[in-house]
Design an enzyme around this catalytic site. Structure first.
Site, PDB file in Angstrom:
ATOM      1  N   GLN A   1      13.667   9.765  -2.516  1.00 21.92           N
ATOM      2  CA  GLN A   1      14.941   9.322  -1.950  1.00 21.92           C
ATOM      3  C   GLN A   1      16.091  10.123  -2.537  1.00 21.92           C
ATOM      4  O   GLN A   1      17.057  10.449  -1.826  1.00 21.92           O
ATOM      5  CB  GLN A   1      15.157   7.830  -2.207  1.00 21.92           C
ATOM      6  CG  GLN A   1      16.368   7.243  -1.497  1.00 21.92           C
ATOM      7  CD  GLN A   1      16.270   7.337   0.027  1.00 21.92           C
ATOM      8  OE1 GLN A   1      15.199   7.183   0.593  1.00 21.92           O
ATOM      9  NE2 GLN A   1      17.394   7.588   0.684  1.00 21.92           N
TER      10      GLN A   1
ATOM     11  N   ALA B   1      20.651   6.577   2.252  1.00 22.73           N
ATOM     12  CA  ALA B   1      20.897   5.638   1.153  1.00 22.73           C
ATOM     13  C   ALA B   1      20.844   6.373  -0.181  1.00 22.73           C
ATOM     14  O   ALA B   1      20.033   7.283  -0.377  1.00 22.73           O
ATOM     15  CB  ALA B   1      19.872   4.516   1.164  1.00 22.73           C
TER      16      ALA B   1
ATOM     17  N   ASP C   1      10.682   4.539   9.773  1.00 22.77           N
ATOM     18  CA  ASP C   1      11.403   5.272  10.808  1.00 22.77           C
ATOM     19  C   ASP C   1      10.397   5.773  11.833  1.00 22.77           C
ATOM     20  O   ASP C   1       9.392   6.399  11.475  1.00 22.77           O
ATOM     21  CB  ASP C   1      12.142   6.475  10.213  1.00 22.77           C
ATOM     22  CG  ASP C   1      13.242   6.075   9.240  1.00 22.77           C
ATOM     23  OD1 ASP C   1      13.718   4.927   9.332  1.00 22.77           O
ATOM     24  OD2 ASP C   1      13.618   6.914   8.398  1.00 22.77           O
TER      25      ASP C   1
ATOM     26  N   GLU D   1      21.326   3.517  13.596  1.00 23.08           N
ATOM     27  CA  GLU D   1      20.012   4.145  13.430  1.00 23.08           C
ATOM     28  C   GLU D   1      18.988   3.425  14.311  1.00 23.08           C
ATOM     29  O   GLU D   1      18.297   2.502  13.849  1.00 23.08           O
ATOM     30  CB  GLU D   1      19.574   4.114  11.966  1.00 23.08           C
ATOM     31  CG  GLU D   1      20.447   4.951  11.039  1.00 23.08           C
ATOM     32  CD  GLU D   1      19.849   5.113   9.647  1.00 23.08           C
ATOM     33  OE1 GLU D   1      18.781   4.518   9.367  1.00 23.08           O
ATOM     34  OE2 GLU D   1      20.450   5.840   8.838  1.00 23.08           O
TER      35      GLU D   1
ATOM     36  N   TRP E   1      16.200   4.176  15.130  1.00 19.67           N
ATOM     37  CA  TRP E   1      14.830   4.503  14.731  1.00 19.67           C
ATOM     38  C   TRP E   1      14.358   3.735  13.492  1.00 19.67           C
ATOM     39  O   TRP E   1      13.198   3.775  13.145  1.00 19.67           O
ATOM     40  CB  TRP E   1      14.750   6.005  14.422  1.00 19.67           C
ATOM     41  CG  TRP E   1      15.703   6.423  13.326  1.00 19.67           C
ATOM     42  CD1 TRP E   1      15.495   6.336  11.972  1.00 19.67           C
ATOM     43  CD2 TRP E   1      17.021   6.958  13.481  1.00 19.67           C
ATOM     44  NE1 TRP E   1      16.602   6.781  11.277  1.00 19.67           N
ATOM     45  CE2 TRP E   1      17.550   7.175  12.182  1.00 19.67           C
ATOM     46  CE3 TRP E   1      17.799   7.293  14.592  1.00 19.67           C
ATOM     47  CZ2 TRP E   1      18.817   7.704  11.966  1.00 19.67           C
ATOM     48  CZ3 TRP E   1      19.065   7.814  14.366  1.00 19.67           C
ATOM     49  CH2 TRP E   1      19.572   8.020  13.076  1.00 19.67           C
TER      50      TRP E   1
END
Length: 272
Positions: free
Chosen positions: A157, A178, A192, A241, A243
């Site tokens: 991430q 994020a 996703d 978003e 997705w």
């Protein structure tokens, strides 16, 4: 006399003048508070007190409002690097809430990750089993569904965030990525998906595809919600978003779907 806070935590723009009494209800007349300097970005405590009417006692009504002084972009989205998030105590819960002001405990990793629907992506076991049913249902209707991203480690991430910043800048990253430690993907409960396997897979075009429409119409039946809807950006503080699916369990997903609320609103109501 007494007063209540209207919220536990708020965000204000850098250099903004705060009317502190706007954030409380009740007997405001004698309430005292500690102002903060909004020229400096960061997270601060504003202490409110209402001294006792009895001169012979030191009792007083005291409450604290957390104030994040932030840089705000389009749609009221703010930069997550400006704030100090609170650490959640329930990362193992399927209704754990992480966002720009709530982070996963340092070093926490889900211990039941499994591969999802024949892909190399992973989710926590309960979420993976639910997604398999969602995936099979889509397939049975001839709907194409490609799995793009599931669980991410903190390190992964961090790379995602840094790459977005380097390529598109902090404003874009603040809307669509994020900050590490505050990503739902790190919970192992977010996935996703797309209607295409190559090119720009995660764009708003997903919304108009069969799988994008299936997320909206049927996702809740399997315990999933569309986490960042187009008309709720000011609440989720992320861009649209279409997705990004989040597993919250069937009960929560059904209520969120039927009422058209966000996950933030659902959690806030369940805790009040």
């Amino acid at each position: 006399k007494s007063f209540t806070l209207n919220s536990d935590r708020i965000q204000v723009n850098q250099y903004e003048t705060i009317n502190y009494l706007d954030y409380i209800s009740g007997d405001k007349e004698d309430v005292q508070y500690t102002p903060i300097d909004t020229t400096n970005l960061g997270t601060y405590d504003v202490a409110y007190t209402l001294p006792s009417e009895d001169e012979n006692t030191e009792d007083q009504d005291a409450k604290t409002l957390i104030v994040d002084v932030v840089r705000t972009y389009d749609n009221e989205i703010f930069n997550p690097t400006d704030v100090i998030p609170e650490t959640i105590s329930n990362p193992e819960s399927i209704t754990a809430l992480v966002n720009k002001t709530r982070k996963i405990p340092e070093g926490w990793v889900p211990d039941d990750l499994v591969e999802v629907a024949g892909s190399h992506q992973q989710l926590r076991q309960e979420a993976a089993q639910a997604f398999q049913k969602f995936y099979d249902a889509a397939q049975s209707q001839g709907i194409t569904c490609y799995i793009i991203s599931g669980y991410r480690s903190n390190e992964t991430q961090a790379l995602y965030w840094q790459r977005q910043v380097e390529i598109y800048g902090e404003e874009y990253a603040s809307q669509y990525s994020a900050y590490p430690g505050r990503s739902e993907h790190q919970l192992g409960l977010a996935i996703d998906i797309s209607n295409q396997i190559s090119g720009d897979r995660l764009t708003e075009q997903v919304a108009d595809s069969d799988i994008g429409k299936f997320i909206i119409s049927d996702g809740y039946k399997y315990g999933f919600i569309l986490r960042y809807p187009q008309d709720k950006v000011s609440i989720t503080n992320y861009g649209y978003e279409p997705w990004h699916m989040r597993y919250v369990g069937k009960e929560a997903a059904q209520e969120i779907h039927q009422r058209g609320i966000t996950f933030e609103e659902y959690i806030e109501e369940s805790q009040s």
